[in-house]
Motif scaffolding. Structure first.
Motif, PDB file in Angstrom:
ATOM      1  N   LYS A   1       0.839  -1.200   0.000  1.00  0.00           N
ATOM      2  CA  LYS A   1       0.000   0.000   0.000  1.00  0.00           C
ATOM      3  C   LYS A   1       0.873   1.248   0.000  1.00  0.00           C
ATOM      4  CE  LYS A   1      -3.874  -2.264   2.052  1.00  0.00           C
ATOM      5  NZ  LYS A   1      -4.978  -2.232   2.948  1.00  0.00           N
ATOM      6  N   CYS A   2       0.389   2.239  -0.721  1.00  0.00           N
ATOM      7  CA  CYS A   2       1.114   3.503  -0.825  1.00  0.00           C
ATOM      8  C   CYS A   2       0.077   4.611  -0.996  1.00  0.00           C
ATOM      9  CB  CYS A   2       2.069   3.470  -2.007  1.00  0.00           C
ATOM     10  SG  CYS A   2       2.977   4.998  -2.237  1.00  0.00           S
ATOM     11  N   SER A   3      -0.121   5.388   0.049  1.00  0.00           N
ATOM     12  CA  SER A   3      -1.132   6.441  -0.011  1.00  0.00           C
ATOM     13  C   SER A   3      -0.634   7.674  -0.754  1.00  0.00           C
ATOM     14  CB  SER A   3      -1.566   6.829   1.406  1.00  0.00           C
ATOM     15  OG  SER A   3      -0.467   7.309   2.143  1.00  0.00           O
ATOM     16  N   HIS A   4       0.616   7.678  -1.148  1.00  0.00           N
ATOM     17  CA  HIS A   4       1.211   8.833  -1.837  1.00  0.00           C
ATOM     18  C   HIS A   4       0.613   9.051  -3.236  1.00  0.00           C
ATOM     19  CE1 HIS A   4       4.326  11.862  -2.167  1.00  0.00           C
ATOM     20  NE2 HIS A   4       4.724  11.369  -3.309  1.00  0.00           N
ATOM     21  N   TYR A   5       0.180   7.963  -3.866  1.00  0.00           N
ATOM     22  CA  TYR A   5      -0.334   8.049  -5.242  1.00  0.00           C
ATOM     23  C   TYR A   5      -1.809   7.690  -5.273  1.00  0.00           C
ATOM     24  CZ  TYR A   5       4.663   7.819  -5.923  1.00  0.00           C
ATOM     25  OH  TYR A   5       6.009   8.034  -5.833  1.00  0.00           O
ATOM     26  N   ARG A   6      -2.640   8.685  -5.316  1.00  0.00           N
ATOM     27  CA  ARG A   6      -4.089   8.480  -5.391  1.00  0.00           C
ATOM     28  C   ARG A   6      -4.465   8.065  -6.807  1.00  0.00           C
ATOM     29  NH1 ARG A   6      -4.868   8.130  -0.224  1.00  0.00           N
ATOM     30  NH2 ARG A   6      -4.252   9.962   0.922  1.00  0.00           N
ATOM     31  N   SER A   7      -5.672   7.567  -6.988  1.00  0.00           N
ATOM     32  CA  SER A   7      -6.094   7.092  -8.307  1.00  0.00           C
ATOM     33  C   SER A   7      -6.766   8.183  -9.142  1.00  0.00           C
ATOM     34  CB  SER A   7      -7.010   5.879  -8.162  1.00  0.00           C
ATOM     35  OG  SER A   7      -8.164   6.244  -7.445  1.00  0.00           O
ATOM     36  N   ASN A   8      -6.384   9.431  -8.930  1.00  0.00           N
ATOM     37  CA  ASN A   8      -6.897  10.513  -9.777  1.00  0.00           C
ATOM     38  C   ASN A   8      -5.765  11.025 -10.676  1.00  0.00           C
ATOM     39  OD1 ASN A   8      -5.265  12.145  -8.135  1.00  0.00           O
ATOM     40  ND2 ASN A   8      -6.960  12.748  -6.832  1.00  0.00           N
ATOM     41  N   TRP A   9      -6.047  12.051 -11.472  1.00  0.00           N
ATOM     42  CA  TRP A   9      -5.056  12.564 -12.411  1.00  0.00           C
ATOM     43  C   TRP A   9      -3.842  13.166 -11.714  1.00  0.00           C
ATOM     44  CZ3 TRP A   9      -4.190  11.439 -17.207  1.00  0.00           C
ATOM     45  CH2 TRP A   9      -5.217  10.876 -17.949  1.00  0.00           C
ATOM     46  N   LEU A  10      -4.055  13.825 -10.601  1.00  0.00           N
ATOM     47  CA  LEU A  10      -2.925  14.381  -9.868  1.00  0.00           C
ATOM     48  C   LEU A  10      -2.002  13.263  -9.385  1.00  0.00           C
ATOM     49  CD1 LEU A  10      -1.415  16.798  -8.730  1.00  0.00           C
ATOM     50  CD2 LEU A  10      -2.883  16.666  -6.704  1.00  0.00           C
ATOM     51  N   GLY A  11      -2.585  12.191  -8.866  1.00  0.00           N
ATOM     52  CA  GLY A  11      -1.796  11.034  -8.438  1.00  0.00           C
ATOM     53  C   GLY A  11      -1.019  10.431  -9.595  1.00  0.00           C
ATOM     54  N   TYR A  12      -1.649  10.389 -10.768  1.00  0.00           N
ATOM     55  CA  TYR A  12      -1.006   9.880 -11.974  1.00  0.00           C
ATOM     56  C   TYR A  12       0.205  10.727 -12.340  1.00  0.00           C
ATOM     57  CZ  TYR A  12      -0.475   8.741 -16.949  1.00  0.00           C
ATOM     58  OH  TYR A  12       0.013   8.382 -18.172  1.00  0.00           O
ATOM     59  N   LEU A  13       0.035  12.047 -12.294  1.00  0.00           N
ATOM     60  CA  LEU A  13       1.142  12.953 -12.642  1.00  0.00           C
ATOM     61  C   LEU A  13       2.277  12.870 -11.627  1.00  0.00           C
ATOM     62  CD1 LEU A  13      -0.883  16.086 -13.828  1.00  0.00           C
ATOM     63  CD2 LEU A  13       0.353  14.419 -15.247  1.00  0.00           C
ATOM     64  N   ILE A  14       1.938  12.817 -10.353  1.00  0.00           N
ATOM     65  CA  ILE A  14       2.967  12.702  -9.312  1.00  0.00           C
ATOM     66  C   ILE A  14       3.717  11.375  -9.462  1.00  0.00           C
ATOM     67  CG2 ILE A  14       3.358  12.483  -6.824  1.00  0.00           C
ATOM     68  CD1 ILE A  14       0.971  14.425  -6.452  1.00  0.00           C
ATOM     69  N   ALA A  15       2.988  10.312  -9.744  1.00  0.00           N
ATOM     70  CA  ALA A  15       3.614   8.997  -9.924  1.00  0.00           C
ATOM     71  C   ALA A  15       4.591   9.028 -11.098  1.00  0.00           C
ATOM     72  CB  ALA A  15       2.549   7.929 -10.140  1.00  0.00           C
ATOM     73  N   GLY A  16       4.189   9.627 -12.194  1.00  0.00           N
ATOM     74  CA  GLY A  16       5.071   9.720 -13.358  1.00  0.00           C
ATOM     75  C   GLY A  16       6.318  10.537 -13.071  1.00  0.00           C
ATOM     76  N   TYR A  17       6.142  11.670 -12.418  1.00  0.00           N
ATOM     77  CA  TYR A  17       7.280  12.535 -12.068  1.00  0.00           C
ATOM     78  C   TYR A  17       8.242  11.795 -11.128  1.00  0.00           C
ATOM     79  CZ  TYR A  17      10.009  16.323 -10.074  1.00  0.00           C
ATOM     80  OH  TYR A  17      11.047  17.115  -9.650  1.00  0.00           O
ATOM     81  N   ASP A  18       7.686  11.200 -10.071  1.00  0.00           N
ATOM     82  CA  ASP A  18       8.533  10.486  -9.117  1.00  0.00           C
ATOM     83  C   ASP A  18       9.238   9.302  -9.769  1.00  0.00           C
ATOM     84  OD1 ASP A  18       7.926  12.224  -7.067  1.00  0.00           O
ATOM     85  OD2 ASP A  18       6.637  10.815  -5.970  1.00  0.00           O
TER      86      ASP A  18
END
Length: 169
Positions: free
Chosen positions: A40-57
């Motif tokens: 589990k990782c609460s840092h990346y939500r399943s919305n577009w912002l989470g998608y963008l943060i995941a890609g950047y990270d």
């Protein structure tokens, strides 16, 4: 000593941000009669912002904090790791787990889910570089097949590879 398939104790440990990888984990779990555990990782939500943060990270290699079940990995005969591919690499929560150098058993396999824009080989090679042993099997599935429930043949082939006893001479 070879274990019979029925005696093999298998764990599927996966991360899934949107549920696609979880669907494959559940299908594999049923096919192998395996225990399933989620990173589990609460840092990346399943919305577009989470998608963008995941890609950047992912591009930067920023490993997030994760929650992993308190299990003894060595108690399993086989651990199957699963994650989506992000920017050509396995998702960061799986990479965070592997960076902790878990004491895995001698048999480890990998499954990856991906969009058509993310070929799996680079992700497989990277995960392999984080393990002290070679991967016993690899399965990569495009999201389009998973969404349409058109991946049973690939699951069957992967399961057969992992459960066929090897001849030790």
């Amino acid at each position: 000593m070879n274990l019979e398939v029925d005696e093999m104790k298998t764990l599927i440990l996966y991360y899934s941000r949107t549920g696609t990888t979880a669907k494959v984990a559940r299908t594999l779990g049923l096919a192998l009669d395996a225990q399933i555990a989620e990173i589990k990782c609460s840092h990346y939500r399943s919305n577009w912002l989470g998608y963008l943060i995941a890609g950047y990270d992912s591009v930067k290699g920023n490993l997030p904090p994760i929650e992993v079940p308190d299990l003894s990995w060595k108690n399993y005969d086989l651990v199957i790791l699963g994650a989506p591919i992000w920017t050509s690499y396995a998702a960061l929560p799986l990479r965070s787990f592997l960076s902790q150098k878990p004491d895995l058993p001698k048999r480890v396999a990998l499954f990856l889910t991906h969009g058509s824009h993310s070929p799996a080989q680079k992700a497989v090679d990277f995960v392999s570089s984080l393990l002290p042993i070679p991967l016993e099997g690899v399965l990569d599935l495009p999201q389009s097949q998973i969404t349409k429930d058109q991946f049973s043949d690939q699951i069957d082939g992967f399961v057969e590879k992992l459960t066929t006893p090897t001849v030790v001479t």
